[in-house]
Design a protein around this motif. Structure first.
Motif, short mmCIF file in Angstrom:
data_model
loop_
_atom_site.label_atom_id
_atom_site.label_comp_id
_atom_site.label_asym_id
_atom_site.label_seq_id
_atom_site.Cartn_x
_atom_site.Cartn_y
_atom_site.Cartn_z
N SER A 45 78.82 48.26 -56.07
CA SER A 45 78.55 49.76 -55.98
C SER A 45 79.15 50.51 -57.09
O SER A 45 79.29 51.69 -57.61
CB SER A 45 78.99 50.38 -54.86
OG SER A 45 78.04 50.00 -53.66
N GLY A 48 80.69 54.19 -57.50
CA GLY A 48 80.23 54.82 -56.37
C GLY A 48 79.41 56.21 -56.40
O GLY A 48 78.72 56.60 -55.41
N SER A 66 79.52 48.83 -51.42
CA SER A 66 80.27 47.72 -51.30
C SER A 66 80.71 47.27 -52.60
O SER A 66 80.13 47.41 -53.58
CB SER A 66 79.66 46.29 -50.50
OG SER A 66 78.71 45.91 -51.37
N ASP A 67 82.00 46.48 -52.87
CA ASP A 67 82.35 45.95 -54.23
C ASP A 67 83.30 44.89 -54.06
O ASP A 67 84.10 44.92 -52.77
CB ASP A 67 82.96 47.14 -55.18
CG ASP A 67 82.21 46.82 -56.56
OD1 ASP A 67 81.59 47.21 -57.34
OD2 ASP A 67 83.20 45.87 -57.13
N SER A 70 88.88 46.27 -56.57
CA SER A 70 89.78 47.27 -55.81
C SER A 70 89.54 48.87 -56.50
O SER A 70 89.74 49.79 -55.74
CB SER A 70 91.34 46.81 -55.87
OG SER A 70 91.54 45.73 -55.03
N SER A 72 87.12 50.00 -58.01
CA SER A 72 85.84 50.22 -57.80
C SER A 72 85.84 51.03 -56.19
O SER A 72 85.29 51.92 -55.90
CB SER A 72 84.54 49.48 -57.96
OG SER A 72 84.55 48.99 -59.10
N LEU A 73 86.42 50.22 -55.20
CA LEU A 73 86.27 50.65 -54.22
C LEU A 73 87.28 51.90 -53.74
O LEU A 73 86.89 52.74 -53.10
CB LEU A 73 87.15 49.40 -53.35
CG LEU A 73 86.32 48.25 -52.89
CD1 LEU A 73 87.24 47.05 -52.34
CD2 LEU A 73 85.08 48.53 -52.19
N ILE A 76 84.89 54.78 -55.08
CA ILE A 76 83.61 55.02 -54.22
C ILE A 76 84.35 55.96 -53.03
O ILE A 76 83.77 56.84 -52.59
CB ILE A 76 83.04 53.55 -53.52
CG1 ILE A 76 82.54 52.80 -54.45
CG2 ILE A 76 81.96 53.99 -52.25
CD1 ILE A 76 82.18 51.26 -54.30
N GLU A 77 85.61 55.59 -52.57
CA GLU A 77 86.09 56.16 -51.41
C GLU A 77 86.48 57.70 -51.89
O GLU A 77 86.42 58.47 -50.94
CB GLU A 77 87.40 55.40 -50.70
CG GLU A 77 87.90 56.34 -49.69
CD GLU A 77 86.92 56.47 -48.41
OE1 GLU A 77 87.29 57.30 -47.68
OE2 GLU A 77 85.93 55.62 -48.35
N PRO A 91 83.53 52.41 -48.10
CA PRO A 91 83.11 51.29 -48.54
C PRO A 91 83.73 50.11 -48.23
O PRO A 91 84.83 50.08 -47.32
CB PRO A 91 83.56 51.55 -50.14
CG PRO A 91 84.70 52.59 -49.93
CD PRO A 91 84.36 53.51 -48.89
N ILE A 92 83.06 48.86 -48.24
CA ILE A 92 83.71 47.62 -47.80
C ILE A 92 83.72 46.82 -49.06
O ILE A 92 82.98 46.69 -49.86
CB ILE A 92 82.76 47.05 -46.75
CG1 ILE A 92 81.29 46.53 -47.29
CG2 ILE A 92 82.64 47.95 -45.46
CD1 ILE A 92 80.42 46.02 -46.15
N ARG A 93 84.69 45.77 -48.65
CA ARG A 93 84.84 44.75 -49.86
C ARG A 93 83.91 43.59 -49.40
O ARG A 93 83.86 43.19 -48.55
CB ARG A 93 86.14 44.24 -49.80
CG ARG A 93 86.58 43.04 -51.02
CD ARG A 93 87.96 42.68 -50.91
NE ARG A 93 89.08 43.67 -51.17
CZ ARG A 93 89.49 44.28 -52.30
NH1 ARG A 93 88.87 43.71 -53.39
NH2 ARG A 93 90.23 45.15 -52.24
#
Length: 207
Positions: A45, A48, A66-67, A70, A72-73, A76-77, A91-93
């Motif tokens: 993602s 995001g 997801s991604d 770190s 990127s996550l 996204i959040e 988001p999930i890893r």
């Protein structure tokens, strides 16, 4: 103003000029091929921004970003906290070659993933899409592709060379090879849509 309002964002929010340019054309294709209510898993993602834009535009889509990265996550959040709708999930890893979340999905979305990853990622994506997509579910791919062994534009050829310099396992794939890998997992090509900047939207559907 676009359908996604990006005001009031935090420093963690990454911004991708490419995402800003292509999000509306991609959304137009997704609106054509997905139902108004769908459970969607997005791989890679990135910033995001796509997830935020699509979930905001279509409240009936439960969007799971997801991604593996770190930063990127975190981005996204941050976008989600700043202006994300309720249907945009945390988001999930997720590494396509590793363990996937439980359950089935109506759609799996992979934007600019296949050419910026080893071929094993594409094989894993096809295998899991064949297992986790609901009957009639869509695998949506976006990015540059060769067609019949040839690049569709000089800029794509230059991009391919740059990718391979960065990692010999990366590169612009032959569309026919990708479709063949999908077919082996019960996914059938439904349509190919030409997109801006010499990219393609590739829509595969699980039989």
């Amino acid at each position: 103003m676009s359908r996604t309002d990006h005001r009031g964002t935090s420093p963690a929010c990454l911004k991708s000029p490419a995402a800003a340019r292509n999000r509306e054309p991609i959304l137009a294709v997704l609106e054509e091929v997905l139902p108004a209510r769908a459970r969607v898993l997005e791989l890679a993602s990135g910033s995001g921004e796509h997830a935020l834009h699509f979930a905001t535009a279509m409240p009936g889509w439960q969007w799971q970003p997801s991604d593996v990265d770190s930063h990127s996550l975190a981005s996204i959040e941050a976008w989600r906290e700043a202006s994300g709708p309720d249907n945009l999930l945390a988001p999930i890893r997720l590494d396509a070659t590793g363990a996937w979340p439980d359950g089935t999905f109506d759609a799996i979305v992979a934007i600019n993933l296949i050419h910026i990853s080893p071929w094993e990622v594409t094989e894993a994506l096809m295998a899991l899409a064949g297992e986790r997509l609901a009957a009639g579910g869509v695998l949506y791919l976006y990015g540059p592709y060769r067609r019949e062994g040839r690049h569709t534009a000089p800029s794509n050829a230059a991009f391919d060379e740059d990718l391979k310099r960065r990692d010999a396992r990366w590169g612009v794939r032959d569309l026919e090879t990708v479709v063949e890998a999908a077919n082996s997992r019960g996914l059938v090509l439904e349509t190919v849509v030409e997109m801006p900047a010499n990219n393609l939207s590739v829509v595969l559907r699980r039989q």
